[in-house]
Each structure stands twice: as structure tokens, then as C-alpha cells.
Design an enzyme around this catalytic site. Structure first.
Site, short mmCIF file in Angstrom:
data_model
loop_
_atom_site.label_atom_id
_atom_site.label_comp_id
_atom_site.label_asym_id
_atom_site.label_seq_id
_atom_site.Cartn_x
_atom_site.Cartn_y
_atom_site.Cartn_z
N ASP A 145 2.13 -2.48 8.17
CA ASP A 145 1.33 -1.76 7.17
C ASP A 145 1.95 -2.03 5.78
O ASP A 145 2.20 -3.20 5.47
CB ASP A 145 1.21 -0.28 7.53
CG ASP A 145 0.02 0.37 6.87
OD1 ASP A 145 -1.06 -0.25 6.85
OD2 ASP A 145 0.15 1.47 6.32
N ASP A 150 1.45 -5.93 12.28
CA ASP A 150 2.04 -5.87 10.93
C ASP A 150 2.77 -4.55 10.73
O ASP A 150 2.69 -3.66 11.58
CB ASP A 150 0.91 -5.98 9.88
CG ASP A 150 -0.14 -4.90 10.12
OD1 ASP A 150 -1.12 -5.18 10.82
OD2 ASP A 150 0.04 -3.76 9.66
#
Ligand SMILES: CSC[C@H]1O[C@H](OP(=O)(O)O)[C@H](O)[C@@H]1O
Ligand SMILES: Nc1ncnc2[nH]cnc12
Length: 290
Positions: free
Chosen positions: A214, A212
Site C-alpha cells: 500500500d 504490495d
């Protein structure tokens, strides 16, 4: 039967990696340590001429959160199992646009922002100060790079991993702060694990699987367990292939980075005159120096 190499590789599996594929399981080891029990049984297996010891960091059912992992017991158990190099497999968030979810980073530096975790075996009366200047073993990292490339995985060789305390994810301000520090990826587990591996004179290298962005990106979704799970399955499949390639390559180079002699420069005590009771909690680590 082919001869076994002198390497015994430990794999500490992170989020999503609870076993390793394509191995011949030899035994499961229930190991007790002076620091208590590790996260799970250790699985001793063989791939070709290599011996492998697998441990799921969060336990096989992922029931241990990052701040509750008994890192000392995990690393000490690896030492007792004869492991001399550890491959850490870890899910991380990306702090850089060019590191996309699904890609791997072979971390070479850490910034440790964890707290309230037991982070040394040398808690006194035997005192030691080992160097963490280069926490990752260069030989092991290079071998892992070859295996990632052979497996067709987009891989960034080198990267800075910010180890946060968790278990909550970062605030946007923290995420921006870590970017301004030059950090590349973020996770919650590789410290104190890497420090303890150095104290145990075990080579250590991290394969960080990016899941991901973040929460700093703006155009991409903020991290959540759901977003991580969406990418995790493909990451874990790639990791399994990469590990097969790693073991098939028979990488067996002796470590020349000094990981396996770390204590020679670090112990601040006369082991020869130390009491048995002082040696006991670090016996497996200092045995060769007694
Ligand atoms: C389940 S996502 C957050 C969790 O995943 C990472 O753990 P690991 O390094 O064991 O793969 C991250 O550090 C968090 O602990
Ligand atoms: N964004 C993130 N922060 C901390 N740990 C993570 N593990 C995977 N993604 C993460």
C-alpha cells in the site's frame, strides 16, 4: 465414473485470475437473477470428483471496477448454480511488514468501509439479519491452508481485511489509520460479497494474494497498478497450483460452522404466509425453509 461429492465449489476469481487451469469444462452457464446479470458467464467444470463453478469477479476482460460489480447477482447466480462453498481469490495490499508481497493470507475477519453498494438480498418485505460475527468458514479456511502449505506458498493463516470503497487507492493517512485499527491487508471487493454469501447460506473463504505494501511503508514503493502487475503473475501461478492441491486433497468435510444454516436464526418474517411476490427475489435462498 467416480461418484461426485456433495460439494459444489464456486471460485470467484479476482484481479489476474480469469480462468482456472487443469479442469474439464462441462458447460458455460448464462444465468439471469432477480438482481440482474452476474459479471460474466459461469464456467461449470470438473476436477477429479469435484464440481467447480468459476466466475471472474471483474468480468473476463477486467472491465468492471470494484464499486460497479453486481455482487448480489454474482452470489445469487452461484446459489442458482448449486454452489455451497465459495473460494474468493483476491489481490490485496499488505498493511504489515511481516506480510510480504507474494505471500498469501487466509483472511478470517473483515472491516467493511464500502458504501453505496447493494449489500443485502433481504431488502423487504422479507427482512433478515444474519450473523457476520465470523464471516469466514473455518473448515474451508483450514482446507485452503493445507492446500497452500502443500503448494509451498508462504501463507499467513488468519488476518483482517479492510474493504475500502476504491477505485482509488488509500491516502497515506487512511493507510496509517487502518494499521492503527489492527488491519492486516486491504482490498476493494470482499464486501459485500462475504455478507451476501452468508445470506445465501454459502460457506465463504478468502485467499488474499498480497501484491504490495500500500503506501504506509516508507522504504517500499507506493502501490500502483504497475507495481501490482509485477507481482501478480507469480501470485496467479501459485493460486492455480494451490487450487489443484485443494481439489486433489478431496476435502469434503461438511461445514460445522453454521454457514449453511445462517437464515434459520435470521429471518424476521413468516415465510409461510408471505406473498409470492415477496418471496420471489429471495426464492433460491429461502426455498429450503418454505
Ligand atoms: C487491479 S488492483 C486493485 C483491485 O484488485 C483487487 O481486486 P480483487 O479482490 O478482485 O482481486 C482489489 O480489491 C481491487 O479491486
Ligand atoms: N494497496 C491496495 N489497496 C487496495 N486494493 C488493493 N489491491 C491490491 N493492492 C491493493
Amino acid at each position: 465414473m467416480s461418484q461426485l461429492t456433495h460439494q459444489r465449489t464456486g471460485i470467484i476469481g479476482g484481479s489476474g485470475l480469469y480462468n482456472i487451469a487443469g479442469v474439464e469444462i462441462i458447460d458455460t452457464l448464462t444465468i439471469d437473477t432477480p438482481y440482474g446479470a452476474p459479471s460474466d458467464e459461469l464456467v461449470l467444470a470438473r476436477i477429479g470428483d469435484q464440481e467447480v463453478v468459476f466466475l471472474p469477479r471483474h468480468g473476463r476482460n477486467h472491465s468492471i471496477p470494484p464499486h460497479k460489480i453486481n455482487y448480489r447477482a454474482n452470489v445469487y447466480a452461484m446459489k442458482l448454480a448449486g454452489v455451497n462453498r465459495i473460494i474468493s481469490i483476491s489481490a490485496v495490499g499488505s498493511l504489515r511488514k511481516h506480510i510480504h508481497p507474494g505471500e498469501f493470507v487466509l483472511v478470517d475477519q473483515f472491516v467493511d468501509r464500502t458504501h453505496s453498494r447493494e449489500n443485502t438480498f433481504f431488502d423487504g418485505p422479507i427482512v433478515a439479519h444474519v450473523s457476520i460475527a465470523d464471516p469466514v468458514c473455518n473448515q474451508l479456511r483450514s482446507a485452503l491452508e493445507q492446500a497452500c502449505l502443500a503448494s509451498g506458498i508462504t501463507t499467513h493463516n488468519g488476518g483482517r481485511y479492510l474493504v475500502m470503497q476504491g477505485p482509488q487507492f488509500s491516502s497515506r493517512a487512511e493507510s496509517e489509520l487502518y494499521r492503527s485499527w489492527g488491519m492486516d491487508v486491504i482490498g476493494m471487493t470482499n464486501m459485500p460479497e462475504a455478507k451476501l454469501a452468508r445470506e445465501a447460506e454459502i460457506c465463504y473463504a478468502t485467499v488474499a494474494m498480497c501484491t504490495d505494501y500500500d503506501c504506509w511503508h516508507g522504504q517500499e514503493e507506493d502501490v500502483s497498478v504497475q507495481s501490482i502487475l509485477e507481482v501478480m503473475q507469480a501470485n496467479v501461478a501459485n493460486t492455480q497450483r494451490m487450487l489443484q492441491a485443494f481439489f486433489a486433497s478431496g476435502h469434503d468435510a461438511a461445514c460445522s460452522s453454521g454457514c449453511r444454516q445462517a437464515l434459520e436464526q435470521g429471518i424476521f418474517a413468516d415465510l409461510k404466509t408471505a406473498d409470492d411476490s415477496a418471496i420471489l427475489p429471495v426464492h433460491a435462498l429461502v426455498e429450503r425453509l418454505l
